[in-house]
Design an enzyme around this catalytic site. Sequence first.
Site, mmCIF file in Angstrom:
data_model
loop_
_atom_site.group_PDB
_atom_site.id
_atom_site.type_symbol
_atom_site.label_atom_id
_atom_site.label_comp_id
_atom_site.label_asym_id
_atom_site.label_seq_id
_atom_site.Cartn_x
_atom_site.Cartn_y
_atom_site.Cartn_z
ATOM 1 C CB THR A 116 -0.969 0.016 1.203
ATOM 2 O OG1 THR A 116 -1.636 1.263 1.220
ATOM 3 C CG2 THR A 116 -0.291 -0.212 2.538
ATOM 4 C CD GLU A 151 -2.618 -0.478 5.703
ATOM 5 O OE1 GLU A 151 -3.650 -0.371 4.997
ATOM 6 O OE2 GLU A 151 -1.706 0.359 5.711
ATOM 7 C CE LYS A 194 -8.193 4.734 -1.804
ATOM 8 N NZ LYS A 194 -8.915 3.764 -1.018
ATOM 9 C CD1 TRP A 217 -3.422 4.395 -1.567
ATOM 10 C CD2 TRP A 217 -4.273 6.296 -0.728
ATOM 11 N NE1 TRP A 217 -4.291 4.079 -0.558
ATOM 12 C CE2 TRP A 217 -4.831 5.211 -0.036
ATOM 13 C CE3 TRP A 217 -4.657 7.598 -0.378
ATOM 14 C CZ2 TRP A 217 -5.752 5.381 0.992
ATOM 15 C CZ3 TRP A 217 -5.580 7.760 0.637
ATOM 16 C CH2 TRP A 217 -6.113 6.670 1.312
HETATM 17 P P1 AMP Z 1 -6.658 1.399 0.552
HETATM 18 O O1 AMP Z 1 -5.719 0.799 1.526
HETATM 19 O O2 AMP Z 1 -6.001 1.892 -0.679
HETATM 20 O O3 AMP Z 1 -7.796 0.500 0.286
HETATM 21 O O4 AMP Z 1 -7.268 2.710 1.219
HETATM 22 C C1 AMP Z 1 -7.876 2.700 2.478
HETATM 23 C C2 AMP Z 1 -8.350 4.081 2.830
HETATM 24 O O5 AMP Z 1 -9.327 4.538 1.884
HETATM 25 C C3 AMP Z 1 -9.052 4.194 4.161
HETATM 26 O O6 AMP Z 1 -8.144 4.264 5.237
HETATM 27 C C4 AMP Z 1 -9.854 5.474 3.976
HETATM 28 O O7 AMP Z 1 -9.056 6.616 4.158
HETATM 29 C C5 AMP Z 1 -10.259 5.382 2.522
HETATM 30 N N1 AMP Z 1 -11.596 4.785 2.402
HETATM 31 C C6 AMP Z 1 -11.924 3.510 2.120
HETATM 32 N N2 AMP Z 1 -13.249 3.337 2.047
HETATM 33 C C7 AMP Z 1 -13.801 4.543 2.315
HETATM 34 C C8 AMP Z 1 -15.146 5.020 2.412
HETATM 35 N N3 AMP Z 1 -16.184 4.240 2.188
HETATM 36 N N4 AMP Z 1 -15.327 6.327 2.738
HETATM 37 C C9 AMP Z 1 -14.273 7.150 2.956
HETATM 38 N N5 AMP Z 1 -12.991 6.755 2.857
HETATM 39 C C10 AMP Z 1 -12.746 5.471 2.551
#
Ligand code: AMP
Length: 552
Positions: free
Chosen positions: A196, A341, A450, A455
């Site tokens: 990640t 994670e 995001k 990212w």
């Molecule tokens: P990733 O590890 O790339 O899947 O990103 C995870 C992060 O995406 C989380 O810690 C949040 O900051 C953001 N995220 C995931 N789902 C949501 C959601 N439904 N609403 C707002 N932020 C989200």
Amino acid sequence: MNTNTRLIETPLMGLMQDVPLLISSLIRYAADYHGTREIVSVTSDAGTFRYSYGDAYKRSCALARALEDFGILPGDRIATLAGNTHRHFEVFYGVSGIGSVLHTVNPRLFEEQIRYIINHAQDRLVFIDPEYAPLMEGLIDDLPTLEACIILTDQEHMPATTLKNVFSYEAWIEGQPSHYDWPEFDERTASSLCYTSGTTGDPKGVLYSHRSTVLHALGAAQMGAMALGPNDCILPIAPMYHANAWAMPYIAAMVGAKLTLPGTKMDPENLLTLINDEEVTFACAVPTVWTMMLEHLDRAGATIPSLKRTTIGGSAVPIAMIDRFREQYGVEVLHLWGMTEISPLGTLASPTKAISSLSQQEQALILSKQGRAMFGLDIKIVDKNGAIAPRDGETSGALWVKGPWAASGYYRREDEILLDDDGWFPTGDVANLDEFGFMKITDRTKDVIKSGGEWISSIDLENAAVGHPKVSQAAVIGVHHPKWEERPLLLVVPVDGETVRGPDVLGFLEGKVAKWWLPDDVKIVDELPLTATGKIKKSALREQYKDFSFEA
Ligand code: AMP
């Protein structure tokens, strides 16, 4: 929410079989009990390819044999750079099944990151889609641990390439027996690896285990969560290289659902055709994909009658999207929150009995939140005084999680302490919880943006921007964007007595960061708000620019 940890030192142990939870059991079960259930895969060489779990099982066995013949050992890391296809699905099972580790690499990362993570993981083999052969050619000289490259196609469709030790997947597994005795081992053995790049610094490897993967799939499929079963046809639009397509390759096999794999062509036209032709009942994707899909549906005047439910997450889902899906297309949206994670599913907004007596409007508001913790994963919200936030739907605080599918550390960074003393993982998200147990994400403490599910590091952008001789300070924040959810806005304070223009700074950044990272706008400002410790106060900037809209 029980946040206490109390251990019993001399428990009376149960007398049940200690059979390990292994990924191979999922595909074996699918072959045994849903052997004729279909898998449909959009490929670059065979068009829309169809086969069954029974066939996929045999080919996963053949792959397992080919891997062992090559000398792949338990614990070895095997990379993939591939879209959602049946061959990638077989690699998921073949690689993890023999006890080696499936390392899914995101081909959208920029080259420096791909180079870093393949070297960091010390991958021995890489499986790639044909279209990534040129990318791999540019990287291969700097990837000393890779011994061979297997292209996910047949001999006839092999691309012309300068890669050495390169094989077509079909030729590589051809002639291998289609049965195999899957080994049994400790369920805590590593099964797959996903890096990640959400936070700053080098990407970090989340190392899933067989146990975490099977428990996560069981938790996600249950009635109170995604409620998936053998009558479903699942379309994972979330890529298999991003947290294992939200576990869909595992869940589909576990419940015997038809699996429709869209390949790499994720444009709305192709997805619409697949949904209607294959009678997809359940899909999963980030909001950006659905924004484009809804626009396309409107333009085409099309409908999606088979689609009953879709789970959307990765970024906040706008309530208007949920309403539109329900009212115009009869689709129920399950809003979810998760992160790499935590395998990645954490909370999911599916209805409960307790909210059923509320008005439609109140229910809709609650179901637009990120949802309830799935059984198996605990969440806690800690307010700014260090206390557990009340369930009042208002008091926001840091979101922590704990459970068998949450990470305890990062791969080959075991010295870094990730968890608090009681084993909770800090998510970097800020949230509140209402009286019904529904969580709402309200902010993020991690300094990232995001965009379309991927990212962008604000810190890397800021560091690049202050390299400009006329820039004194720079801050990058994510601002809402109608298509990409968030896009970077760069705020720049010029060096005293100097004048700098936005386009100059953008021109300066070009080539220093990935093209899709370039900020959508630059504002020249006199000063930036600072915290007591002299850091740029991003929360104040986010508040100040919350209604900012990028010029179309
Ligand atoms: P990733 O590890 O790339 O899947 O990103 C995870 C992060 O995406 C989380 O810690 C949040 O900051 C953001 N995220 C995931 N789902 C949501 C959601 N439904 N609403 C707002 N932020 C989200």
